[in-house]
Design an enzyme around this catalytic site. Structure first.
Site, PDB file in Angstrom:
ATOM      1  N   PRO A   2      33.213  67.828  42.903  1.00  0.00           N
ATOM      2  CA  PRO A   2      31.742  67.957  43.292  1.00  0.00           C
ATOM      3  C   PRO A   2      31.102  66.697  43.830  1.00  0.00           C
ATOM      4  CG  PRO A   2      32.101  68.711  40.948  1.00  0.00           C
ATOM      5  CD  PRO A   2      33.497  67.856  41.320  1.00  0.00           C
ATOM      6  N   GLU A   3      30.472  66.743  44.858  1.00  0.00           N
ATOM      7  CA  GLU A   3      29.815  65.725  45.453  1.00  0.00           C
ATOM      8  C   GLU A   3      28.454  66.323  45.340  1.00  0.00           C
ATOM      9  OE1 GLU A   3      31.441  64.339  49.113  1.00  0.00           O
ATOM     10  OE2 GLU A   3      33.489  64.811  48.390  1.00  0.00           O
ATOM     11  N   LYS A  59      25.535  62.204  41.782  1.00  0.00           N
ATOM     12  CA  LYS A  59      26.481  63.344  40.999  1.00  0.00           C
ATOM     13  C   LYS A  59      26.290  63.645  39.572  1.00  0.00           C
ATOM     14  CE  LYS A  59      29.995  61.522  44.402  1.00  0.00           C
ATOM     15  NZ  LYS A  59      31.021  60.693  44.542  1.00  0.00           N
ATOM     16  N   ARG A 262      41.520  55.971  49.391  1.00  0.00           N
ATOM     17  CA  ARG A 262      41.493  57.683  49.266  1.00  0.00           C
ATOM     18  C   ARG A 262      41.887  58.161  50.571  1.00  0.00           C
ATOM     19  NH1 ARG A 262      37.412  59.268  45.869  1.00  0.00           N
ATOM     20  NH2 ARG A 262      38.640  61.104  45.843  1.00  0.00           N
TER      21      ARG A 262
END
Length: 273
Positions: A2-3, A59, A262
């Site tokens: 989730p962002e 978030k 990432r």
DNA sequence: CCAATTGTTATTTA
DNA sequence: ATAAATAACAATTG
């Protein structure tokens, strides 16, 4: 997962519980998501309280209950909120369940990078009020972005976009989407961006946030059928994990690599070093 | 068995 | 001392 926009989507999943009383609270008290949280107080204080309002920022989510009780939730990498029927028993990763008369409000997180917090008081907790100004607010100015990139001049722009103290709510896929639209290579040192590129990054931060909220979280309470069902194929999003995926703007093959620690996807045809 | 995962934070390195 | 890079956290899936 989730962002920004997914967090807003999940926040809405508990809307059926607004204005309703919590009859009891079910927890897996030893779960890692409760680290630093007074679980006992949470269970005792929320039982009998009424869910008044909720909000999402960055978030984070904050749920306000009667009597100045505040429940904070962070979804980590794999968290989600669900609304279930009243008789459904908690599943393995359902760490927190608020039982109401008509339904159950469930917080679930298999990997447990998420977090639950609880506080009592007349004002919202400090961790909430101290969040960075939202990207869609006036405080997210091009001057503030330029100054931040200057201060992180040697770090790759991809890594800088993930810093929540200036880009609240941006996560891995949104950072890639922003840089792809801005035509800036993710490995570029932040300090090497020309003024026009800084402006493009700034503008696309806002655009991606706005579009993601519209596509994922819906508008005026209309909830999309599935989380990412409404994201158009014109976005990088729908191609970034495809094998042999192609840039929706140039048709050229996409590249993938680890940048700023990432996994990152970009279009070499648009984004040059 | 190995590698991967849309997040954050503590620790190590430069 | 500061900023950047890396490891670690946990569970599941391919």
């Amino acid at each position: 997962m989730p962002e920004l926009a997914e967090v807003e989507f999940y926040r809405q999943q508990w809307d059926p519980g607004l204005g309703r009383r919590v009859r009891s609270v079910l927890v897996h008290p030893r779960a890692r998501v409760f680290r630093g949280c007074a679980v006992r107080a949470l269970v005792d204080e929320l039982a009998g309280a009424t869910l008044r309002t909720s909000a999402a920022a960055a978030k984070q989510m904050l749920f306000r209950f009667s009597g100045g009780r505040w429940l904070g939730l962070h979804l980590g990498m794999s968290g989600e909120l669900r609304m279930e029927t009243a008789d459904r028993a908690p599943q393995k990763h359902d760490h927190l369940v608020l039982v109401q008369r008509e339904c159950r409000l469930v917080f679930s997180d298999p990997r447990m990078f998420g977090r639950v917090s609880f506080a009592v008081g007349s004002e919202p907790p400090g961790w909430w009020t101290r969040l960075a100004p939202p990207i869609l607010s006036d405080a997210f100015s091009i001057e503030a972005v330029a100054a931040f990139l200057h201060r992180r001049a040697r770090a790759p722009i991809k890594a800088v976009l993930l810093m929540q103290e200036r880009f609240p709510g941006i996560g891995n896929w949104m950072a890639d989407e922003i840089l792809w639209r801005a035509a800036v290579h993710p490995a570029r040192p932040s300090g090497s961006l020309k003024p026009g590129e800084v402006r493009a990054v700034w503008r696309n931060c806002r655009r991606v946030c706005r579009c993601a909220l519209a596509a994922i979280a819906g508008r005026g309470g209309r909830v999309p059928p599935a989380l990412n069902a409404n994201i158009p194929d014109s976005w990088l999003f729908n191609h970034r994990w495809e094998d042999g995926g192609r840039c929706p703007r140039t048709g050229a093959p996409l590249a993938r690599g680890v940048i700023g620690g990432r996994t990152t996807c970009w279009s070499p045809a648009r984004q040059k070093l």
